[in-house]
Design an enzyme around this catalytic site. Structure first.
Site, mmCIF file in Angstrom:
data_model
loop_
_atom_site.group_PDB
_atom_site.id
_atom_site.type_symbol
_atom_site.label_atom_id
_atom_site.label_comp_id
_atom_site.label_asym_id
_atom_site.label_seq_id
_atom_site.Cartn_x
_atom_site.Cartn_y
_atom_site.Cartn_z
ATOM 1 N N ASP A 171 0.825 -1.215 0.000
ATOM 2 C CA ASP A 171 0.000 0.000 0.000
ATOM 3 C C ASP A 171 0.860 1.266 0.000
ATOM 4 O OD1 ASP A 171 -2.057 -1.891 0.427
ATOM 5 O OD2 ASP A 171 -1.879 -1.664 2.589
ATOM 6 N N GLU A 207 -11.543 -1.018 -3.521
ATOM 7 C CA GLU A 207 -10.854 -0.361 -2.416
ATOM 8 C C GLU A 207 -9.673 0.437 -2.958
ATOM 9 O OE1 GLU A 207 -9.643 -3.572 0.137
ATOM 10 O OE2 GLU A 207 -7.887 -4.066 -1.076
#
Length: 479
Positions: A46, A222
């Site tokens: 991420d 997401e």
């Protein structure tokens, strides 16, 4: 006008038409090549890289222990790979913010630093909610941080991956959240911000996983990330399970539209960035964007793994790693992500000096010049040490690793190396300053002095080059 004068002008025009036509000349590309080496940072998922006005890049990401928030900074993107890492915040011992510390992002807003992140509860690790930290320090790596608390949303449900951006002077927050009323794991939402930790108005749901590629393993949308270009707002998002099926989707809206109206956004029907077995990159996703050191190129930041098969829950596998590569733009203004490139040096495109809209690409393994190559990887190559050594280089295909530009009877093909001396010699070049522009490059064939890689009738050849036109045909810009 007299007849004599008319004849004189006519003769001058005829003479002008008979003069050789000078080849067209490209300006130096507005977005020249960038060079990075992947993997940038191991065991960091991420990943986000924030370029600040102080001359530093700031990096944060999910640590595989899910217990802390880290920061690095460096003056270059590549420098982040070896920059010291500082823990700026650690999970609570109990209660909220005590579990699953995920997906931090750092932003500089109105003179202060903010970190958005998601966290679970000590009693329920899946009670994931979004939180914000604030720092007024000039250097967020060494400064102190204050907890601003949870970002409240109308639904008190699983929520994560908050990102913030500004369009036409308005600051927005976008994030992923589960709606208990529908059978999906997470959807993408947007709202305006009243301040960096408080949304304003009613959030709008922009996308729900409906396509098959969004629903492999789990029904997931997401990790939103936003980039603006040509009057458009492009929002990427990650879809499917976090294994090799993980991929990027794309939403598009006009920058002048109401971004909180779902009707303003269009979802691309297919994923825009997926696993690639040829380059050994699997599950690319949860991206962000930054810009190159010279400010002239957009850079895609993402994570993936170097292998497909995972034992157990992918979330327990620590080997997602942060990677970077250049983001390109199609002629119609849409982003072209290409493929997740192989480990090592990032590839470039080679545009023609005298046909600036055309790039070297392979088509059925024949090397040629083409415009608007939307299958981006067909026109991406990386310069590697020459197969024949002796200070040479070889030009390797991005989507066919181990395949190189090589001469066969003067014609240039993209072919797999067979390891022979003949192949190595035919696939090796001396990289020279551009014959028509020293800011560009030309490739002189190994063992054939004066013979260069050039285009002729849009096909790549190895030929002697001595004329002005030939020199232009043998000159390429890296971008």
């Amino acid at each position: 006008m007299t007849k004599t004068r008319s004849l004189t002008i006519g003769a001058a025009l005829l003479a002008a038409l008979m003069l050789p036509v000078a080849p067209a000349q490209a300006a130096v590309p507005a977005s020249p090549a960038v060079s990075y080496t992947n993997t940038l940072i191991s065991q960091r998922a991420d990943g986000q890289i924030y370029k600040h006005t102080d001359g530093f890049y700031y990096f944060t990401a999910t640590a595989p222990e899910y217990d802390r928030i880290i920061l690095r900074r460096a003056t270059t993107i590549q420098g982040l790979s070896t920059a010291p890492e500082t823990v700026i915040w650690t999970k609570h011992a109990s209660g909220a913010m005590a579990n699953h510390i995920w997906a931090p992002e750092i932003h500089f807003i109105d003179g202060k630093w903010y970190v958005y992140f998601a966290a679970g509860d000590s009693a329920d690790q899946w009670k994931i909610r979004m939180y914000v930290l604030e720092s007024s320090a000039a250097d967020p790596v060494t400064g102190s941080w204050t907890e601003k608390g949870r970002i409240a949303t109308p639904m008190d449900s699983f929520s994560l991956d908050a990102t913030t951006f500004v369009v036409n002077g308005v600051r927005y927050l976008s994030w992923a959240q589960k709606d208990p009323a529908i059978a999906t794991n997470s959807n993408i939402y947007i709202a305006k911000l009243a301040n960096p930790w408080t949304i304003s108005g009613t959030p709008a749901r922009l996308t729900v996983p409906t396509y098959a590629w969004e629903s492999v393993g789990y029904k997931v949308n997401e990790g939103p990330a936003v980039i603006q270009h040509g009057g458009k707002v492009f929002m990427t998002f990650s879809a499917a399970a976090t294994d090799s099926n993980y991929c990027l989707g794309l939403l598009t809206a006009s920058a002048s539209s109401d971004l909180t109206n779902p009707a303003s956004w269009t979802k691309t029907a297919t994923p825009v960035f997926t696993s690639n077995a040829a380059t050994s990159q699997y599950g690319p996703g949860h991206n962000q964007f930054t810009t190159s050191e010279d400010g002239k190129s957009d850079i895609l930041v993402y994570h993936d793994r170097g292998y497909k098969d995972i034992v157990g829950d992918p979330l327990n596998d620590p080997n997602r790693r942060t990677r970077v590569q250049k983001l390109y733009w199609n002629a119609d203004g849409t982003p072209n992500f290409g493929i997740p490139v192989a480990d090592g040096a990032t590839p470039v495109r080679l545009s023609s000096y005298n046909y600036p809209d055309r790039f070297i690409r392979h088509w059925e393994y024949r090397a040629r010049l083409d415009a608007d190559v939307t299958n981006l990887a067909d026109s991406q190559f990386r310069t590697v040490p020459g197969l024949s050594g002796s200070g040479t280089v070889s030009v390797e295909s991005a989507n066919f690793p181990g395949y190189y530009l090589r001469s066969r009877n003067g014609d240039v093909w993209v072919e797999k190396s067979d390891g022979s001396t003949a192949f190595k010699d035919s696939a090796s070049f001396h990289q020279r300053p551009g014959l028509a522009d020293p800011a560009a490059v030309s490739y002189e064939a190994y063992g054939l002095p004066g013979q260069y890689l050039r285009h002729y009738d849009y096909l790549l050849q190895i030929q002697p080059v001595s004329t002005t036109v030939g020199k232009a045909d043998a000159t390429f810009y890296q971008q």
